[in-house]
Design a protein around this motif. Sequence first.
Motif, PDB file in Angstrom:
ATOM      1  N   VAL A 287      -2.269  71.305   3.202  1.00  0.00           N
ATOM      2  CA  VAL A 287      -1.562  70.037   2.990  1.00  0.00           C
ATOM      3  C   VAL A 287      -1.245  69.396   4.332  1.00  0.00           C
ATOM      4  CG1 VAL A 287       0.601  69.016   2.197  1.00  0.00           C
ATOM      5  CG2 VAL A 287      -0.605  70.679   0.755  1.00  0.00           C
ATOM      6  N   ARG A 288      -0.771  70.201   5.270  1.00  0.00           N
ATOM      7  CA  ARG A 288      -0.440  69.674   6.592  1.00  0.00           C
ATOM      8  C   ARG A 288      -1.675  69.093   7.276  1.00  0.00           C
ATOM      9  NH1 ARG A 288      -0.709  71.859  11.744  1.00  0.00           N
ATOM     10  NH2 ARG A 288       0.789  70.976  13.243  1.00  0.00           N
ATOM     11  N   ARG A 289      -2.798  69.830   7.188  1.00  0.00           N
ATOM     12  CA  ARG A 289      -4.033  69.336   7.833  1.00  0.00           C
ATOM     13  C   ARG A 289      -4.553  68.077   7.147  1.00  0.00           C
ATOM     14  NH1 ARG A 289      -4.865  75.007   8.549  1.00  0.00           N
ATOM     15  NH2 ARG A 289      -5.917  75.194   6.541  1.00  0.00           N
ATOM     16  N   ALA A 290      -4.399  68.006   5.844  1.00  0.00           N
ATOM     17  CA  ALA A 290      -4.856  66.808   5.122  1.00  0.00           C
ATOM     18  C   ALA A 290      -4.063  65.583   5.576  1.00  0.00           C
ATOM     19  CB  ALA A 290      -4.703  67.020   3.617  1.00  0.00           C
TER      20      ALA A 290
ATOM     21  N   VAL B 214       4.046  64.078   0.962  1.00  0.00           N
ATOM     22  CA  VAL B 214       3.755  65.513   1.048  1.00  0.00           C
ATOM     23  C   VAL B 214       3.540  66.081  -0.346  1.00  0.00           C
ATOM     24  CG1 VAL B 214       4.723  67.771   1.632  1.00  0.00           C
ATOM     25  CG2 VAL B 214       4.943  65.870   3.243  1.00  0.00           C
ATOM     26  N   ALA B 215       4.438  65.757  -1.275  1.00  0.00           N
ATOM     27  CA  ALA B 215       4.308  66.282  -2.640  1.00  0.00           C
ATOM     28  C   ALA B 215       3.048  65.768  -3.313  1.00  0.00           C
ATOM     29  CB  ALA B 215       5.545  65.889  -3.452  1.00  0.00           C
ATOM     30  N   ALA B 216       2.731  64.483  -3.116  1.00  0.00           N
ATOM     31  CA  ALA B 216       1.542  63.905  -3.746  1.00  0.00           C
ATOM     32  C   ALA B 216       0.280  64.515  -3.163  1.00  0.00           C
ATOM     33  CB  ALA B 216       1.540  62.385  -3.546  1.00  0.00           C
ATOM     34  N   THR B 217       0.233  64.749  -1.856  1.00  0.00           N
ATOM     35  CA  THR B 217      -0.934  65.363  -1.213  1.00  0.00           C
ATOM     36  C   THR B 217      -1.142  66.777  -1.736  1.00  0.00           C
ATOM     37  OG1 THR B 217      -0.552  64.053   0.769  1.00  0.00           O
ATOM     38  CG2 THR B 217      -1.948  66.000   1.009  1.00  0.00           C
TER      39      THR B 217
END
Length: 294
Positions: free
Chosen positions: A237-240, A282-285
Amino acid sequence: KHQNVRPVCGRNAHHSVARAAWLLGLPAPVVVGCEGERMSAEALGEVLRTTGPAVVVATAGTTDTGDIDPLREIARVCREHGARLHVDASYGGLALCSARLRPLLDGLAEADSVALDLHKFGWQPIASGLFAVRDAADLAALNVQAEYLNADDDTEAGLPDLLGRSIRTSRRPDAFRMAVTMRALGLHGMGELIERCCATAREVADAIRRHPGLELRGEPTLSTMLFRPVSGDVAEVRRALLESGTAIIGRATLPPGEVWLKLTLLHPHATAADYQGLLDTVAATARAGAAIAS
């Protein structure tokens, strides 16, 4: 002889402690266990019983969580075993400016030396660091005479001698920036801005706690908090978010190997509402990544 001195630090210590030991020709630091994310004074005592001469590095404002070691207890243990105590207060030390936050640093005055930095609380360039010692004689090692820089007759005539004020002979004028900031804001002004950062962090932590797609890890001690989406791979998620150009979010890995997202809030005029969009993103990703994976 100094090679017989053993550095000792907590598992929560900044990576620069090990690097400094290497630069000074000291052995690798002995790492002490933590209770949660704070160095254990009891575990420190057990280590100091066997290390011989030691310098202990405690932390006031850890990088991962912003926690502050139990400084007074650690100072007591150091005195019992004849160890010197250095406190890395690069993050949390400027909380001294706030009467409300100052109790978090109880025991700091017991240290032999303290590192302060204004690049977080203080809003200065990253190299804006200060080193303070209890006994001025400890700085004698920095006293250097070079005829072309600080000749006796020049200093006696009143020309400033700055050669012993830094390990480096030349550096950017960060000290001037720090002095101007402190002069302009004063302790009260600095403290007020730092309190705002910490208050906002508590509000953002509440927003994370209420968010159905996010999980909060503990309450912020200063202005740093850890959180993660309730589903999905945190690192992915962080990398996205990074690769899409959406957001750059810190990360921390804590026992037992869990990866968390990290926010360190340092803008004194930002509000909790300013961070709500980031939390939703963040939650949506994470949801989008989980949907693709399934």
